[in-house]
Write a protein that holds these residues in place. Structure first.
Motif, PDB file in Angstrom:
ATOM      1  N   HIS A 153      38.623  -9.105  56.318  1.00  0.00           N
ATOM      2  CA  HIS A 153      37.216  -9.476  56.514  1.00  0.00           C
ATOM      3  C   HIS A 153      36.309  -8.282  56.239  1.00  0.00           C
ATOM      4  CE1 HIS A 153      33.860 -11.206  59.313  1.00  0.00           C
ATOM      5  NE2 HIS A 153      33.641 -11.472  58.035  1.00  0.00           N
ATOM      6  N   ALA A 154      36.725  -7.099  56.660  1.00  0.00           N
ATOM      7  CA  ALA A 154      35.948  -5.890  56.395  1.00  0.00           C
ATOM      8  C   ALA A 154      35.845  -5.631  54.889  1.00  0.00           C
ATOM      9  CB  ALA A 154      36.583  -4.696  57.101  1.00  0.00           C
ATOM     10  N   ALA A 155      36.918  -5.883  54.151  1.00  0.00           N
ATOM     11  CA  ALA A 155      36.904  -5.708  52.701  1.00  0.00           C
ATOM     12  C   ALA A 155      35.912  -6.675  52.052  1.00  0.00           C
ATOM     13  CB  ALA A 155      38.299  -5.915  52.135  1.00  0.00           C
ATOM     14  N   GLU A 156      35.925  -7.906  52.510  1.00  0.00           N
ATOM     15  CA  GLU A 156      35.013  -8.919  51.962  1.00  0.00           C
ATOM     16  C   GLU A 156      33.556  -8.539  52.214  1.00  0.00           C
ATOM     17  OE1 GLU A 156      33.711 -13.343  53.286  1.00  0.00           O
ATOM     18  OE2 GLU A 156      35.857 -13.047  52.968  1.00  0.00           O
ATOM     19  N   ARG A 157      33.248  -8.109  53.451  1.00  0.00           N
ATOM     20  CA  ARG A 157      31.871  -7.738  53.777  1.00  0.00           C
ATOM     21  C   ARG A 157      31.466  -6.449  53.069  1.00  0.00           C
ATOM     22  NH1 ARG A 157      29.312 -11.389  53.975  1.00  0.00           N
ATOM     23  NH2 ARG A 157      27.619 -10.281  55.014  1.00  0.00           N
ATOM     24  N   ALA A 158      32.422  -5.560  52.858  1.00  0.00           N
ATOM     25  CA  ALA A 158      32.124  -4.318  52.135  1.00  0.00           C
ATOM     26  C   ALA A 158      31.666  -4.616  50.711  1.00  0.00           C
ATOM     27  CB  ALA A 158      33.361  -3.413  52.113  1.00  0.00           C
ATOM     28  N   MET A 159      32.316  -5.562  50.062  1.00  0.00           N
ATOM     29  CA  MET A 159      31.923  -5.932  48.708  1.00  0.00           C
ATOM     30  C   MET A 159      30.550  -6.607  48.708  1.00  0.00           C
ATOM     31  SD  MET A 159      34.215  -4.699  46.866  1.00  0.00           S
ATOM     32  CE  MET A 159      33.519  -5.332  45.349  1.00  0.00           C
ATOM     33  N   ALA A 160      30.290  -7.404  49.736  1.00  0.00           N
ATOM     34  CA  ALA A 160      28.980  -8.068  49.820  1.00  0.00           C
ATOM     35  C   ALA A 160      27.856  -7.040  49.913  1.00  0.00           C
ATOM     36  CB  ALA A 160      28.949  -9.005  51.030  1.00  0.00           C
ATOM     37  N   PHE A 161      28.033  -6.020  50.742  1.00  0.00           N
ATOM     38  CA  PHE A 161      26.996  -4.999  50.898  1.00  0.00           C
ATOM     39  C   PHE A 161      26.863  -4.144  49.647  1.00  0.00           C
ATOM     40  CE2 PHE A 161      27.160  -5.984  55.407  1.00  0.00           C
ATOM     41  CZ  PHE A 161      25.838  -5.778  55.802  1.00  0.00           C
ATOM     42  N   ALA A 162      27.999  -3.771  49.033  1.00  0.00           N
ATOM     43  CA  ALA A 162      27.938  -2.951  47.826  1.00  0.00           C
ATOM     44  C   ALA A 162      27.169  -3.659  46.713  1.00  0.00           C
ATOM     45  CB  ALA A 162      29.361  -2.600  47.360  1.00  0.00           C
ATOM     46  N   LEU A 163      27.435  -4.941  46.527  1.00  0.00           N
ATOM     47  CA  LEU A 163      26.759  -5.686  45.469  1.00  0.00           C
ATOM     48  C   LEU A 163      25.304  -5.993  45.833  1.00  0.00           C
ATOM     49  CD1 LEU A 163      29.659  -8.040  44.380  1.00  0.00           C
ATOM     50  CD2 LEU A 163      28.768  -6.044  43.184  1.00  0.00           C
ATOM     51  N   TYR A 164      25.023  -6.159  47.104  1.00  0.00           N
ATOM     52  CA  TYR A 164      23.630  -6.302  47.541  1.00  0.00           C
ATOM     53  C   TYR A 164      22.839  -5.052  47.162  1.00  0.00           C
ATOM     54  CZ  TYR A 164      19.793  -5.955  50.964  1.00  0.00           C
ATOM     55  OH  TYR A 164      18.584  -5.759  51.586  1.00  0.00           O
ATOM     56  N   HIS A 165      23.454  -3.897  47.337  1.00  0.00           N
ATOM     57  CA  HIS A 165      22.763  -2.643  47.043  1.00  0.00           C
ATOM     58  C   HIS A 165      22.595  -2.392  45.544  1.00  0.00           C
ATOM     59  CE1 HIS A 165      23.906  -0.825  51.217  1.00  0.00           C
ATOM     60  NE2 HIS A 165      22.735  -1.424  51.241  1.00  0.00           N
ATOM     61  N   PHE A 166      23.525  -2.850  44.729  1.00  0.00           N
ATOM     62  CA  PHE A 166      23.500  -2.472  43.315  1.00  0.00           C
ATOM     63  C   PHE A 166      23.379  -3.647  42.350  1.00  0.00           C
ATOM     64  CE2 PHE A 166      25.790   0.971  45.506  1.00  0.00           C
ATOM     65  CZ  PHE A 166      24.926   2.007  45.190  1.00  0.00           C
ATOM     66  N   GLY A 167      23.101  -4.828  42.878  1.00  0.00           N
ATOM     67  CA  GLY A 167      22.952  -6.004  42.027  1.00  0.00           C
ATOM     68  C   GLY A 167      21.501  -6.339  41.759  1.00  0.00           C
ATOM     69  N   LEU A 168      21.112  -7.563  42.055  1.00  0.00           N
ATOM     70  CA  LEU A 168      19.775  -8.056  41.744  1.00  0.00           C
ATOM     71  C   LEU A 168      18.673  -7.167  42.307  1.00  0.00           C
ATOM     72  CD1 LEU A 168      20.082 -11.913  42.350  1.00  0.00           C
ATOM     73  CD2 LEU A 168      19.612 -10.770  40.170  1.00  0.00           C
ATOM     74  N   HIS A 169      18.851  -6.674  43.508  1.00  0.00           N
ATOM     75  CA  HIS A 169      17.766  -5.941  44.159  1.00  0.00           C
ATOM     76  C   HIS A 169      17.473  -4.610  43.474  1.00  0.00           C
ATOM     77  CE1 HIS A 169      18.410  -9.033  47.129  1.00  0.00           C
ATOM     78  NE2 HIS A 169      17.366  -8.617  47.813  1.00  0.00           N
TER      79      HIS A 169
END
Length: 562
Positions: free
Chosen positions: A135-151
């Protein structure tokens, strides 16, 4: 007096913008060196206050940019073509994407591709998530992509679209004040406009200097891994001097084509590194991870866009998300001008969706491969990444600790150091040209003297060295605190920029702003507009209908990349 000094120095620039920006930058450097503790205290106090009281404003701001850009791309204004309705793109989609990659993705992904996922894997930002779990791995990817994706790309896209519109549609110079023309009119050439341009120059210098600083930390870590070079401020200053010297030599020699070729080679090297990791690592695990991570990002991006860590109030968001947004927005005039320059002839819809979607898609692939590879090392392999990156705090060395688990680690690490060096060298080179453009005279279309770009190239290196070596804080702490403070006025300007762009579109394309019922009433003479207001919007958006005045000739606009 300033004009006289400018002529004596052989410069050709807007003297007020140039000398004011240079004076403020030099003043910062001298003050930081002579009053280190006091400067640390000022930036620490200001940064802490911003993080505590205005972190929510940074979060809301970037999310607002994303919503605004998607709306304007899908609206009637999405058909407006930058540069005139008969203009077509100068670059193919493939070449355009490659240049977008060079503009903003490469440096970010090389530094954070391993460091960000493994950091959040070991220390989850959210409450109730067990560290180092699936679960930590899944959430880690969510935050990483939030930081470096669309935003992240929305921060780049907004000023890029504004620059492109006001330069190609209204013939204004590549200055930040130009995007405020609907609000200020000719006053963009007065004190208010010049103040905005000085802010852009100083902010861009600090944004690029932070990037150079981060790159220097990573290069130093790589050299330590390869050759045992110590990681300290002296070595980092020497590395900054070397990168600055190479960039300055490029500016002086005028080898713009050579730099472009070098950049393309560098991109291919980065993609080659990505493919190597995919094939040499757990390929099936990574391939499945790309698909799963895409779904994780899509399902998480909306809630994370409004998440403010309200209940836990742990301070995590300030040191991660707010820092990213502040750093990125100070760098956005540089990247924005670059993107605008290569995007003439595209419609607003093509521009926005391309700038947001293409880099985000590549970011998902990059982080999925390096992130999933990192998790595999920790969960199924020998481990060690959490200890090195999180427990020991070696964020700049994350990539090299990761590559130790792959074949030919020494060779691949050496190539990675080379990739980082070239990325930051070409960024410094191009940024010097862009800062020089931000200081250009409105009435002067002649090429600027080389000495101006040399000055800005050297200044970037001096500021980067000052941020790393002449502050009492550690490298990353110093960079984070300064950029958090510098980024605040840019967020305010960005909100004004959205309003200004929308106002210009409504003024330049009045028919596109009215709904069909209103236009039918006007065509029948049923409103105060009368029968004169009968033009249909198709006449404005049809590429074959030359109803729009042609944009100024390309030669009238200086090229930031040569």
């Amino acid at each position: 007096m300033l004009d006289k000094l400018q002529r004596r120095l052989g410069l050709r620039t807007d003297s007020v913008i140039f000398f004011t920006s240079a004076a403020l930058t030099i003043l910062f450097v001298l003050t930081t060196i002579s009053l280190t503790d006091q400067v640390d205290s000022v930036f620490t106090t200001a940064s802490d206050w911003i993080l505590k009281n205005l972190g929510w404003f940074y979060i809301l701001g970037v999310t607002s940019f994303v919503i605004f850009l998607i709306w304007i791309a899908l609206s009637r204004y999405g058909h407006v073509r930058l540069g005139g309705q008969n203009t077509r793109p100068e670059y193919s989609n493939g070449a355009w994407f490659a240049m977008l990659f060079a503009a903003g993705i490469g440096t970010i992904l090389m530094f954070w591709g391993v460091a960000e996922p493994i950091s959040h894997f070991a220390k989850p930002p959210e409450q109730g998530v067990e560290p180092e779990s699936a679960h930590a791995a899944e959430r880690a990817m969510a935050f990483a992509l939030y930081h470096f994706g669309l935003h992240t790309w929305a921060i780049f896209c907004l000023p890029a679209l504004a620059f492109a519109y006001f330069v190609y549609q209204r013939g204004l110079p590549f200055r930040l004040s130009s995007v405020l023309h609907p609000l200020l009119g000719d006053r963009i050439n007065g004190p208010i406009g010049k103040s905005v341009d000085v802010t852009a120059v100083v902010g861009t210098l600090f944004g690029v200097s932070v990037s150079i600083g981060l790159g220097t930390l990573q290069i130093n870590s790589g050299l330590n891994e390869l050759f045992g070079v110590p990681e300290n401020k002296l070595v980092q200053v020497v590395l900054i001097a070397v990168v600055t010297a190479i960039a300055t030599a490029s500016v002086m020699s005028g080898l713009d084509k050579g730099i472009k070729i070098l950049s393309n080679i560098n991109i291919l090297m980065a993609i080659g590194l990505l493919i190597f990791v995919l094939l040499a690592g757990p390929t099936l695990f990574m391939a499945k991870g790309i698909v799963e991570t895409t779904g994780t990002y899509v399902s998480s991006v909306v809630p994370l866009s409004f998440w403010n860590d309200t209940f836990a109030d742990s301070g995590w968001q300030g040191s991660w998300t707010v820092f990213y947004w502040a750093w990125t927005i100070t760098w956005s005039p540089f990247v924005g001008i670059f993107i605008a320059r290569i995007s003439k002839g595209r419609t607003i819809r093509e521009f926005v969706l391309g700038v947001l979607a293409l880099p985000t898609a590549f970011t998902v692939i990059w982080f999925s491969i390096f992130g999933m590879g990192s998790f595999d090392i920790e969960m199924n392999g020998s481990g060690g990444l959490v200890k090195a990156v999180v427990d020991e705090g070696d964020v700049p060395g994350a990539l090299f600790a990761f590559l130790e688990n792959y074949p030919a680690a020494t060779l691949v690490s050496a190539l990675s150091v080379l990739i980082v060096v070239i990325f930051f060298t070409t960024s410094s080179d191009s940024a010097a040209m862009v800062v020089d453009m931000l200081c250009e005279r409105v009435d002067d279309k002649l090429p600027s003297p080389t000495r101006q770009r040399v000055f800005w190239a050297v200044t970037q290196g001096v500021v980067a060295g000052t941020l790393l070596a002449a502050t009492g804080k550690g490298g990353l702490d110093a960079l984070q605190q300064v950029i958090t403070v510098i980024g605040l006025p840019f967020f305010v300007i960005a909100f004004v920029m959205m309003f200004s762009l929308l106002r210009a579109l409504k003024s330049d394309y009045p028919e596109l702003g009215r709904n069909p019922l209103t236009k039918q009433l006007e065509a029948r003479g049923g409103t105060a507009a009368g029968p004169e207001a009968t033009a249909e919007p198709e006449a404005l958006i049809d590429p074959e209908t030359p109803t729009e005045p042609e944009a100024p000739a390309a030669g009238a606009v200086k090229d930031p990349v040569g």
